[in-house]
Write an enzyme that holds these catalytic residues in place. Structure first.
Site, PDB file in Angstrom:
ATOM      1  N   CYS A   1       0.832  -1.206   0.000  1.00 19.45           N
ATOM      2  CA  CYS A   1       0.000   0.000   0.000  1.00 19.45           C
ATOM      3  C   CYS A   1       0.865   1.254   0.000  1.00 19.45           C
ATOM      4  O   CYS A   1       1.374   1.669   1.041  1.00 19.45           O
ATOM      5  CB  CYS A   1      -0.932  -0.004   1.207  1.00 19.45           C
ATOM      6  SG  CYS A   1      -2.002   1.449   1.269  1.00 19.45           S
TER       7      CYS A   1
ATOM      8  N   CYS B   1      -0.498   4.130   2.098  1.00 16.47           N
ATOM      9  CA  CYS B   1      -0.282   3.980   3.547  1.00 16.47           C
ATOM     10  C   CYS B   1       1.180   4.247   3.911  1.00 16.47           C
ATOM     11  O   CYS B   1       1.470   4.893   4.900  1.00 16.47           O
ATOM     12  CB  CYS B   1      -0.600   2.574   4.023  1.00 16.47           C
ATOM     13  SG  CYS B   1      -2.020   1.794   3.275  1.00 16.47           S
ATOM     14  N   ASP B   2       2.084   3.708   3.139  1.00 15.12           N
ATOM     15  CA  ASP B   2       3.484   3.655   3.571  1.00 15.12           C
ATOM     16  C   ASP B   2       4.443   4.537   2.770  1.00 15.12           C
ATOM     17  O   ASP B   2       5.568   4.790   3.209  1.00 15.12           O
ATOM     18  CB  ASP B   2       4.005   2.202   3.475  1.00 15.12           C
ATOM     19  CG  ASP B   2       3.241   1.267   4.401  1.00 15.12           C
ATOM     20  OD1 ASP B   2       2.740   1.750   5.430  1.00 15.12           O
ATOM     21  OD2 ASP B   2       3.141   0.072   4.085  1.00 15.12           O
TER      22      ASP B   2
END
Ligand code: NAP
Length: 341
Positions: free
Chosen positions: A163, A166-167
């Site tokens: 992701c 997200c990261d």
């Protein structure tokens, strides 16, 4: 007569726990199948995909970020505080796991019978539970390539992720050479997003044509920071504590090569966890649960509601899943008020 629950929630990502918080506060005394932590495949953990995420920086309310597992234990503790009960090896319990640890004794739901009310939910130990209403919030798991080192580095926060949103903004990826595996819209979107932080972003695709929509392809082609590596598959992920590169194999001539990298993002699709429903809820062509009304959480079976990534192939964010969990609990509460008794 068996005990009949007002509401059973299946799934314990942001959608499931948020539904539990709202339902518990509405005195529905919810029972949750929060899922058992499995070692293999590593993507299956109670708490959903956030359990595999290191730092979560885009969940509102945490200006300095919070790790995925700690965020999920906060969700669980909050749900338990208001009376949510969890199905476990020790029977039905009313306590959350210690902060940040996966709960190895929580139960999965094995199957459901939606043919009549009260609905039946069968746990992994074959115990049968009955409920007037259900919320399905079993999520979707990111597909991984399936390499041992890919899983090891993803688990230890070693620069492998499924992701980018997200990261991708984490400091470990700043100004590094990164790669995204896949050729669909997600791969292009993630690669484009990563160019904000990275040096070069390679898209590693197994064919000579992208699956992504035209507009997304154009976007990738026009971005000077994106380079597409055609006809390549990742054969191994290199690096001990964190990724140092990947071994690639050419799908046309079989030749192999190494590509040094500071991060790898796998974007080869998601699989919604709908198999256990055994065809009893209407699904779309990609096997996500189809909602009767896109603004609600109602499914084609009255009294069964669905929320989070198990219905959403588009946004797939913790905050959107939590929002839907809230909606599902309110929908269930209203439905019960009309149909109870
Ligand atoms: P997807 O469309 O299913 O694409 C998956 C990609 O991964 C394909 O290019 C596929 O290759 C590749 N792939 C699959 N398994 C692989 C493997 N084992 N090894 C290497 N490559 C593999 O999935 P998605 O990109 O996540 O998109 C899902 C849905 O969400 C789509 O409907 C998409 O349009 C939508 N979406 C839309 C947006 C947007 O509009 N902004 C953004 C993201 C997603 P092949 O092409 O060779 O099969």
């Amino acid at each position: 007569m068996p005990d009949i629950e007002k509401l059973i929630i299946i799934g314990s990502g942001p959608a499931g726990w948020t539904a539990a918080i709202y339902a518990a506060r509405a005195n529905l005394n919810p029972l949750i199948f929060a899922g058992r932590a499995k070692q293999i495949p590593t993507t299956e953990l109670p708490g959903g995909q956030l359990m595999l995420t290191t730092e979560v920086e885009n969940y509102p309310g945490f200006p300095h970020g919070i790790t995925g597992p700690v965020l999920m234990s906060h969700f669980a503790s909050q749900a338990v505080r208001f009376g949510t009960r969890i199905v476990s090896d020790r029977g039905i319990i009313s306590e959350a796991a210690p902060e940040g640890t996966p709960a190895f004794d929580w139960h999965d739901a094995k199957s459901v019978d939606l043919s009549r009310r009260p609905f039946k939910v069968v746990g992994e130990d074959d115990a049968v539970y009955h409920a007037q209403s259900l919320i399905i919030a079993t999520g979707a798991t990111a597909n991984w390539i399936g390499l041992k080192n890919e899983q090891r580095l993803a688990q230890q926060g070693g620069g492998v992720s499924a992701c980018a949103v997200c990261d991708g903004a984490l400091p470990i990826f700043r100004n590094k050479e990164l790669a995204v595996v896949g050729g669909g819209d997600s791969a292009i979107e993630e690669a484009t997003y990563l160019t904000k932080y990275a040096g070069t972003v390679y898209i590693i695709h197994r064919r000579d044509q992208l699956r992504a929509s035209k507009i997304m392809v154009e976007r990738a082609m026009n971005n000077p920071k994106i380079k597409i590596l055609w006809n390549k598959v990742v054969e191994d992920v290199l690096g001990d504590k964190s990724i140092s590169g990947v071994k690639l194999k050419d799908t046309v001539d079989g030749s192999t090569s190494e590509l040094p990298l500071g991060g790898l993002f796998v974007a080869i699709g998601h699989t919604p966890a709908t198999k256990f429903l055994n065809g009893q809820l209407e699904l779309d062509e990609k096997k996500y649960i189809k909602l009767k009304d896109p603004y609600r959480t109602t499914t084609n079976v009255e009294g069964v509601f669905a929320a989070g990534d198990v219905v959403d192939s588009v946004y797939r964010q913790a905050v959107t899943a939590a929002g839907m969990g809230c909606k599902a609990a309110i929908d269930a509460e209203r439905w019960l008020a009309e149909h109870e008794g």
